[in-house]
Design a protein around this motif. Sequence first.
Motif, PDB file in Angstrom:
ATOM      1  N   TYR A   1      -7.638  -2.198   1.918  1.00  7.63           N
ATOM      2  CA  TYR A   1      -7.146  -0.963   1.781  1.00  7.63           C
ATOM      3  C   TYR A   1      -7.547  -0.730  -0.119  1.00  7.63           C
ATOM      4  O   TYR A   1      -6.983   0.093  -0.694  1.00  7.63           O
TER       5      TYR A   1
ATOM      6  N   ILE B   1       1.580   4.813  -7.136  1.00  6.69           N
ATOM      7  CA  ILE B   1       0.477   5.141  -8.224  1.00  6.69           C
ATOM      8  C   ILE B   1       0.099   6.556  -8.101  1.00  6.69           C
ATOM      9  O   ILE B   1       0.088   7.840  -8.880  1.00  6.69           O
TER      10      ILE B   1
ATOM     11  N   ILE C   1      -7.652   3.116  -1.420  1.00  7.34           N
ATOM     12  CA  ILE C   1      -7.706   3.421  -3.025  1.00  7.34           C
ATOM     13  C   ILE C   1      -9.077   4.724  -3.042  1.00  7.34           C
ATOM     14  O   ILE C   1      -8.950   4.809  -3.409  1.00  7.34           O
TER      15      ILE C   1
ATOM     16  N   CYS D   1      -2.248  -6.730  -9.743  1.00  3.76           N
ATOM     17  CA  CYS D   1      -2.731  -6.002  -8.399  1.00  3.76           C
ATOM     18  C   CYS D   1      -2.551  -7.219  -7.397  1.00  3.76           C
ATOM     19  O   CYS D   1      -3.567  -8.024  -7.259  1.00  3.76           O
TER      20      CYS D   1
ATOM     21  N   ASP E   1       0.715  -1.307   0.583  1.00  6.40           N
ATOM     22  CA  ASP E   1      -0.284  -0.362   0.045  1.00  6.40           C
ATOM     23  C   ASP E   1       0.653   1.156   0.105  1.00  6.40           C
ATOM     24  O   ASP E   1       0.491   1.878  -0.904  1.00  6.40           O
TER      25      ASP E   1
ATOM     26  N   TRP F   1       3.985   1.546  -3.303  1.00  8.31           N
ATOM     27  CA  TRP F   1       2.433   0.867  -4.900  1.00  8.31           C
ATOM     28  C   TRP F   1       1.805   1.949  -4.932  1.00  8.31           C
ATOM     29  O   TRP F   1       1.586   2.705  -5.455  1.00  8.31           O
ATOM     30  N   THR F   2       0.590   2.094  -4.315  1.00 12.26           N
ATOM     31  CA  THR F   2      -0.357   2.648  -3.933  1.00 12.26           C
ATOM     32  C   THR F   2      -0.385   4.081  -4.164  1.00 12.26           C
ATOM     33  O   THR F   2      -0.699   4.776  -4.949  1.00 12.26           O
TER      34      THR F   2
END
Length: 205
Positions: free
Chosen positions: A143, A87, A147, A121, A79, A82-83
């Motif tokens: 999670y 991103i 997002i 994902c 999380d 990556w998130t």
Amino acid sequence: MNPEAKVPAFPEAAALAESGPAHSVDRILAVAYELFSTRGVRDVGVNELIERSGVAKATFYRHFPSKDSLVFAFLEQRDKQWTMDGILSEARRRGTTPEEQLLAIFDVFGDWFLREDFEACSFVRVMLEMGPAHPLGQASIDYLAKIRGHVQAVAEEAGLVRPEEFARSLLILMKGSVIQAVEGDTLAADRARQMAVWLIGHHSG
């Protein structure tokens, strides 16, 4: 971000393996990140994790009493790196307005989908592997909801009407494009972006 640039990941296990016993947790997490993100949870056993991380079994279990506890740590790391870093922060950087930032999510996805190490994902993968009733499946759902909350916040900044509904719809496009990319559609992000343009227009006041 170009196709060769990597979404930030946990430090390489090989580098950490040379750093000594003080970093045994980091080594375990590095190996877990690599294996869980590329192969999922069920396919990776504790013995492989121990062997690849180069720690004693007692050391492994001292830090992580169960495999599930390690997966929870992996999801948390995923999380953050990556998130959030890979991103959402990159999408924020690319767009000058909230609307552009929402669309930039798919530009970032487009670069990610073209990478040789594209790994899909992990939250969706773990949720499907473990099921929504399992604690790990529920953590993955949480999670994904997080997002969605970030997307909703940007939608509110953009002044979109029904921002929660918008965020749920955009998440469908996000998750759908990832699955489509796994199937081999290298233009999945572009297709989703086109639909996102319509979705933003639909929710504009």
